[in-house]
Design a protein around this motif. Structure first.
Motif, PDB file in Angstrom:
ATOM      1  N   ALA A  55       2.481  -0.854  -9.138  1.00 56.44           N
ATOM      2  CA  ALA A  55       2.154   0.386  -8.441  1.00 56.44           C
ATOM      3  C   ALA A  55       2.540   1.600  -9.271  1.00 56.44           C
ATOM      4  CB  ALA A  55       2.865   0.424  -7.089  1.00 56.44           C
ATOM      5  N   ARG A 103      -1.550   7.147  -4.908  1.00 61.21           N
ATOM      6  CA  ARG A 103      -0.896   5.866  -5.182  1.00 61.21           C
ATOM      7  C   ARG A 103      -1.955   4.934  -5.751  1.00 61.21           C
ATOM      8  NH1 ARG A 103       3.708   2.977  -4.359  1.00 61.21           N
ATOM      9  NH2 ARG A 103       3.562   0.872  -3.472  1.00 61.21           N
ATOM     10  N   TRP A 104      -1.649   4.414  -6.928  1.00 64.17           N
ATOM     11  CA  TRP A 104      -2.600   3.589  -7.688  1.00 64.17           C
ATOM     12  C   TRP A 104      -1.978   2.213  -7.858  1.00 64.17           C
ATOM     13  CZ3 TRP A 104      -3.498   4.962 -13.553  1.00 64.17           C
ATOM     14  CH2 TRP A 104      -4.291   3.978 -14.158  1.00 64.17           C
ATOM     15  N   PHE A 134      -9.027   5.818   1.024  1.00 62.15           N
ATOM     16  CA  PHE A 134      -8.817   4.528   0.381  1.00 62.15           C
ATOM     17  C   PHE A 134     -10.071   4.124  -0.394  1.00 62.15           C
ATOM     18  CE2 PHE A 134      -8.939  -0.262   0.993  1.00 62.15           C
ATOM     19  CZ  PHE A 134      -7.999  -0.537   0.015  1.00 62.15           C
ATOM     20  N   ASN A 194      -3.694  11.543   1.739  1.00 60.69           N
ATOM     21  CA  ASN A 194      -3.219  10.841   0.553  1.00 60.69           C
ATOM     22  C   ASN A 194      -4.376  10.017  -0.013  1.00 60.69           C
ATOM     23  OD1 ASN A 194      -0.430  11.605   0.595  1.00 60.69           O
ATOM     24  ND2 ASN A 194      -0.105  10.168   2.291  1.00 60.69           N
ATOM     25  N   LEU A 235       0.805  -1.214   0.000  1.00 61.76           N
ATOM     26  CA  LEU A 235       0.000   0.000   0.000  1.00 61.76           C
ATOM     27  C   LEU A 235       0.844   1.273   0.000  1.00 61.76           C
ATOM     28  CD1 LEU A 235      -2.839  -0.925   2.537  1.00 61.76           C
ATOM     29  CD2 LEU A 235      -3.080  -0.633   0.075  1.00 61.76           C
ATOM     30  N   PHE A 236       2.009   1.228   0.650  1.00 58.64           N
ATOM     31  CA  PHE A 236       2.729   2.484   0.885  1.00 58.64           C
ATOM     32  C   PHE A 236       4.152   2.553   0.322  1.00 58.64           C
ATOM     33  CE2 PHE A 236      -0.404   2.144   4.328  1.00 58.64           C
ATOM     34  CZ  PHE A 236      -1.065   3.347   4.173  1.00 58.64           C
ATOM     35  N   ILE A 251      -5.290   6.541  -1.962  1.00 60.24           N
ATOM     36  CA  ILE A 251      -4.752   5.222  -2.304  1.00 60.24           C
ATOM     37  C   ILE A 251      -5.865   4.406  -2.955  1.00 60.24           C
ATOM     38  CG2 ILE A 251      -3.707   3.111  -1.413  1.00 60.24           C
ATOM     39  CD1 ILE A 251      -2.684   4.783   0.947  1.00 60.24           C
ATOM     40  N   LEU A 305       4.176   8.189  -2.428  1.00 59.71           N
ATOM     41  CA  LEU A 305       3.615   9.229  -1.581  1.00 59.71           C
ATOM     42  C   LEU A 305       4.726  10.027  -0.910  1.00 59.71           C
ATOM     43  CD1 LEU A 305       0.764   7.089   0.030  1.00 59.71           C
ATOM     44  CD2 LEU A 305       0.579   8.682  -1.893  1.00 59.71           C
ATOM     45  N   PRO A 310      -4.893   8.491   5.172  1.00 58.26           N
ATOM     46  CA  PRO A 310      -5.188   7.877   3.867  1.00 58.26           C
ATOM     47  C   PRO A 310      -6.689   7.851   3.548  1.00 58.26           C
ATOM     48  CG  PRO A 310      -4.665   6.176   5.477  1.00 58.26           C
ATOM     49  CD  PRO A 310      -4.474   7.492   6.171  1.00 58.26           C
TER      50      PRO A 310
END
Length: 807
Positions: free
Chosen positions: A560, A641-642, A573, A602, A551-552, A604, A564, A571
């Protein structure tokens, strides 16, 4: 509602109506407006004309506009389609001189046809589909608020029949109890009881017999004495439970009561084998979630299969059958895909994890064109293969079950059509589950079907829907509004009540919304996978670390996109497949348009694919391209973040919990969501959830108490709601925990699989009894349905098959 129109026209507000309609016409162009357009246009009219702030709610015209679902404009008149109450529609033509003419359904459909074909008007009448007369044999709900509680009405109706004509209905009850067996083993009532009168007499004798036994005496110890009285296994596993069952039967014979009828039918063993039909997607347990057309349906059906098997095992144990070698079996019937892309979708039989006797049975499509049929086929293109699939599946099911199934449950439009074809051939009970009918998702999809046909083939899908929903003994919906919407929105099934497909057919009465076949039975959450983030002892540290890294931190362009800059931000999400309806690109745009939200959060996303060359789905390809454009347009590098990954199920549960560890937020921005399994998954994990106000989430979330509604078409408002909550949590961290805890409580109280399957099996037994007692009255409707299948559906399916042969 005509009185409200008269109130407008008989007052000074008639001038306002004229001004409003003239404004809609613009430069004399004819237009067709739906409710959202109408409301927005009226708000602009009130603002631009200087009306008072409460004019929209206090005036006659404002009230009329609120109830108006459609406006069709013609040069010298206009039409109002009004929905005064849920599941009811009225239509009016208002002429230039303010004269008002009510319209029949057929006249309204003609108007719609004329609007679409204004440059190429057709002469003559259209083929009309009308299911109305076929519902004359069954009871109907009278109060709209009771729609979706069909079993309550059915129990009252059946009990009244027993009371009004006891001889006929007691005979029906006797015949129903006498016919049950399992692979040659007689159940419930044997040949020593010959008729309804003997059933009544022997029931009293059997009650007297078991009442003298110790309460917990196992059934096996008095089985043979019980058989001498005319009763076979199935009434209970102990003398106490047998007596309870016989007391219900005795009470039902002497003084019919709907509660007793439901209780008795719910406990006697009539369901042993179940077939769940899910055709179109990549149906498997590994490596398929997130692919086009799957996701929620695969999760739903697999979880349902596990829970059904578990509940059936418990029911058969309580009926006293587990010691006789009788065990349930659940089959998920799907399509075998030879070119399976590394999945197990090319295997004929696959055992479902965590079950004793539940299986995925895959049957291939016949190879009319191996270049197509050996590969995955979109749900919009699958129609030519379903009839032969059903014929082949029938043989496979007989082989696996050693007989006919007790119940067939269809899923989605294609699965429901196959369920109808199988149920008709096998003469068994058919249930339908749709959850996401495409007609509601694509506005004007029926009016402009000819323009959309090359891509979506809605003529086939909507015809299949009409066939399957009218053939079904019971329709399972997740929410009330899935059937008939809300006061301000039309339900999915309600949209089939009447509609036109110009140049093809008119649907005058497509489904009886007040039929007792509709029942609301929400799905549940797999509690072994999705559970609160606070239950740390049950979480696997290795899985948590792996998911957190993904995830990060993971820097892998294949999985990905985006790193970030500030991992301390809260986050936001979301997790869904990339298609237009799921609207993840809308969430990105919402985030991009709010610098304040970017400062604090952020974004995600877990969204299946990162590159257009990885997909064969046109809609997914378009959304991928749009996502990249939005990231560049709003300069979101370092803030988004994708992830283009397919998470294993256990990892998807941990993904919610990892976000919850950081006091994050789940956002479900779909333009329409029939139910919302991801909302349940997020809420049970402890994530405060913002869900779309269009669809099922309105019945899951209680706004401001255990989550929040958003209007995904209003990006600024959505960003503002998110920002308000984030700011309140920053000021008072307890606020996040309040919503988190309330979300968890909401799911456990209402949305578990044990609740779902217990209700579903009860319905299956009750509707099986109804089907048995009303068989004669069903045949004419089924013949009509078969005519539609052979005369409408099959020729169009054959035409699509010919197109496929050329590819």
């Amino acid at each position: 509602m005509s009185e409200l129109i008269a109130s407008v026209l008989d007052s000074s507000e008639r001038v306002d109506l004229r001004e409003f309609v003239d404004g809609l016409r613009g430069s004399d162009r004819e237009r067709y407006l739906l409710r959202n357009d109408i409301i927005n246009a009226f708000e602009r009219f009130c603002q631009e004309s200087g009306r008072s702030p409460d004019y929209g709610t206090k005036s006659f015209l404002g009230k009329l506009i609120y109830f108006t679902q459609e406006i069709i404009l013609e040069p010298e008149s206009f039409y109002l389609i009004i929905r005064p109450v849920i599941a009811t529609q009225e239509s009016y033509r208002i002429a230039e001189d303010y004269s008002v003419e009510p319209l029949t359904i057929q006249q309204l459909l003609d108007v719609r046809d004329r609007f679409v074909n204004q440059f190429h008007p057709e002469e003559g009448s259209s083929f009309a589909i009308d299911f109305g007369p076929f519902y004359d044999y069954s009871p109907v709900v009278h109060d709209p608020k009771n729609i979706g509680k069909g079993v309550d009405l059915l129990n009252r109706y059946l009990s009244s029949k027993l009371f009004q004509d006891p001889h006929e209905w007691q005979a029906a009850l006797f015949n129903f109890l006498s016919l049950h067996h399992f692979q040659g083993m007689k159940l419930l009532v044997n040949g020593r009881i010959q008729n309804r009168q003997q059933l009544s007499e022997q029931t009293k004798r059997a009650i007297d017999f078991v009442s003298k036994l110790p309460g917990e005496r196992p059934y096996e110890e008095f089985r043979y004495d019980f058989q001498d009285l005319g009763f076979e296994p199935g009434w209970g596993d102990t003398s106490d439970r047998v007596r309870e069952s016989l007391d219900m039967l005795d009470a039902l014979i002497d003084s019919p009561d709907p509660t007793v009828l439901e209780a008795l039918l719910s406990r006697i063993p009539t369901i042993f084998t179940i077939v769940l039909v899910s055709i179109h997607g990549w149906f498997g347990q590994e490596g398929v979630l997130g692919r086009p057309d799957t996701g929620g349906q695969v999760v739903y059906v697999l979880d349902q299969a596990r829970s059904l098997e578990e509940q059936l095992q418990e029911d058969l144990r309580l009926a006293g059958l587990d010691g006789l070698g009788i065990s349930p079996k659940v089959i998920v019937l799907s399509r075998l895909i030879p070119n399976s892309d590394g999945t197990r979708c090319n295997e004929r039989l696959e055992k479902i994890y965590g079950t004793d006797n539940a299986w995925v049975l895959r049957v291939p499509f016949r190879e009319y064109n191996p270049k197509l049929t050996r590969d995955w086929i979109s749900r919009f293109e699958i129609w030519p293969y379903l009839e032969t699939f059903a014929i082949d599946a029938e043989k496979e099911l007989y082989a696996e079950l050693q007989g006919k199934p007790s119940l067939i449950v269809g899923n989605y439009s294609d699965g429901n059509l196959v369920a109808f074809l199988l149920a008709r051939r096998l003469q068994v009970t058919q249930f339908n589950v749709a959850h996401a009918l495409e007609k509601s998702k694509y506005l004007f999809s029926n009016l402009y079907w000819q323009d959309l046909e090359p891509t979506y083939h809605f003529s086939l899908q909507f015809t299949a829907d009409l066939i399957a929903m009218n053939a079904a003994d019971c329709i399972i919906s997740s929410t009330y509004q899935e059937i008939v919407g809300r006061p301000d929105s039309v339900g999915q099934y309600e949209s089939y009540d009447n509609f036109t497909m110009p140049s093809l057919y008119h649907v005058v009465n497509g489904i009886e919304l007040f039929s007792p076949k509709f029942n609301v039975v929400p799905p549940g959450v797999n509690e072994a996978v999705y559970f609160p983030y606070t239950r740390r002892a049950e979480r696997v540290p290795v899985s948590s670390d792996r998911v957190r890294e993904l995830l990060f931190h993971l820097d892998d362009p294949a999985q990905a996109y985006g790193q970030l800059d500030d991992l301390d931000k809260r986050p936001l999400f979301s997790m869904a497949r990339l298609d237009r309806i799921k609207n993840l690109t809308g969430l990105v745009e919402c985030f991009g348009r709010s610098p304040e939200l970017q400062e604090r959060c952020n974004l995600i996303l877990i969204a299946g694919k990162l590159r257009t060359e990885e997909t064969t789905d046109n809609e997914e390809r378009d959304e991928i391209e749009k996502m990249y454009r939005l990231i560049e347009q709003f300069g979101l590098h370092g803030k988004i973040r994708w992830l283009g990954v397919r998470l294993a199920k256990s990892d998807s549960g941990e993904a919610y919990r990892v976000i919850a560890d950081l006091q994050g937020i789940f956002v479900q921005p779909a333009l329409f969501e029939a139910f919302g399994l991801t909302i349940l998954e997020a809420m049970i994990s402890g994530l405060p959830t913002f869900g779309t106000q269009f669809g099922g989430p309105l019945e899951i979330i209680q706004d401001g108490t255990n989550g929040f509604y958003i209007n995904p078409t209003n990006l600024d408002e959505t960003a503002s709601k998110l920002l308000t909550f984030v700011e309140s949590c920053d000021r008072d961290p307890q606020r996040w925990h309040e919503i988190s805890n309330a979300a968890i409580d909401r799911v456990y109280s209402t949305y578990t699989w044990s609740i779902h399957t217990s209700k579903l099996l009860s319905l299956a037994r009750i509707y099986g009894f109804w089907r048995f007692t009303s068989e004669e009255n069903r045949e004419d409707k089924l013949r009509y349905i078969e005519a539609l299948f052979h005369l409408l559906y099959k020729p169009r399916a054959r035409g699509l098959l010919e197109e496929h042969a050329q590819r």
